[in-house]
Motif scaffolding. Structure first.
Motif: not given
Length: 300
Positions: A120-126, A273-294
């Motif tokens: 999803l991050g790569f697609m958002l970035g593109f 905005v889309l590129i920043v969102g894509g980078v945050l998701i694509g690098t695993g930052a958002v995934e890490y935050m979701v897993q940490r919250r869980r």
């Protein structure tokens, strides 16, 4: 490392404006060869003072030539010729495919598992690249020879990222960078003699203003930028490092606004905005935050 990658993307984006100024007086391929050669020498000098510089082994020489063929020779030569034969919009969109190509090659050649989050991050970035380059422009023109050459250039670069990530630990990526820039620049220079055959143009770089722009492009953007980026590939992985390339498009536009007087529109900011969102998701930052919250929720 991610902050350094973002800084390198800013330099590479601003480098577009620098090169645009330089190629008005000097043929692109000739300029590319001299710029990369200066960058390569600068990298080797820096490594000498860092006490990293050494002669490569015979096996490493073959490896350096192999990676330089894709990362320097094919990438830069095909890009220089392709830019002459296609539009800026088409080029921006094709360059935006770089991270996606790197992700696919990482999956196929390195057997790397790509999560839904990262896809999803790569697609958002593109999508951000598409919005930034396409909206408000003249639109995409028909596929041309230039488009094919630019695509080959980006595909060769993506493949080189995979090769760098698989380096023997004994060969420092920064050492590889210096040697392959010097080797690649010599071959591109010989190629420029065949295609453009007017090396005397390079004298124009003795002009104070053009010389300053050239030094910024060669020493800061190319030498420092490639040293950091190639080192980062080994640290964070080729796909994760490549997704930052999406920032190139925005920083190129920002540089054009700052240095060339071009305007930044609302759709450029929307693309950011889309590129920043894509980078945050694509690098695993958002995934890490979701897993940490869980995990915190489970512990409570």
């Amino acid at each position: 490392m991610y902050i350094l990658l973002l800084f390198v993307m800013m330099l590479w984006g601003f480098n577009v404006s620098a090169i645009k100024v330089l190629v008005t007086d000097i043929d692109p391929i000739l300029l590319t060869s001299v710029r990369i050669f200066a960058a390569g020498i600068a990298v080797l000098v820096i490594l000498y003072f860092m006490k990293i510089l050494r002669w490569p082994t015979k096996k490493e020489v073959l490896l350096i030539f192999y990676i330089a063929t894709f990362n320097v020779i094919v990438h830069h030569a095909f890009m220089a010729i392709g830019l002459r034969l296609t539009s800026g919009v088409n080029t921006g969109l094709i360059v935006g495919l770089g991270p996606l190509l790197t992700m696919v090659l990482s999956t196929v050649l390195l057997s790397k598992h790509v999560t839904i989050f990262k896809s999803l991050g790569f697609m958002l970035g593109f999508a951000g690249v598409i919005v930034t380059t396409l909206v408000g422009s003249g639109g995409v023109t028909g596929v041309s020879v230039g488009d094919v050459l630019v695509f080959i250039s980006i595909a060769a670069q993506a493949f080189s990222f995979i090769l760098i990530s698989k380096l023997n630990p004994d060969l420092d990526p920064r050492l590889l960078t210096g040697y392959m820039l010097v080797l690649g620049s010599v071959i591109i220079f010989l190629f420029s003699l065949v295609v453009e055959s007017n090396p005397g143009q390079i004298i124009q770089l003795f002009d104070v203003e053009l010389g300053a722009v050239f030094l910024f492009s060669a020493l800061i953007c190319t030498a420092f930028g490639h040293m950091v980026y190639n080192f980062a590939i080994r640290q964070v992985g080729p796909a994760e490092a490549a997704i930052f390339i999406n920032f190139n498009t925005f920083f190129a536009l920002l540089g054009a606004a700052l240095f060339l007087g071009e305007a930044i529109k609302w759709y450029h900011l929307s693309g950011l905005v889309l590129i920043v969102g894509g980078v945050l998701i694509g690098t695993g930052a958002v995934e890490y935050m979701v897993q940490r919250r869980r995990n915190q929720t489970i512990e409570q």
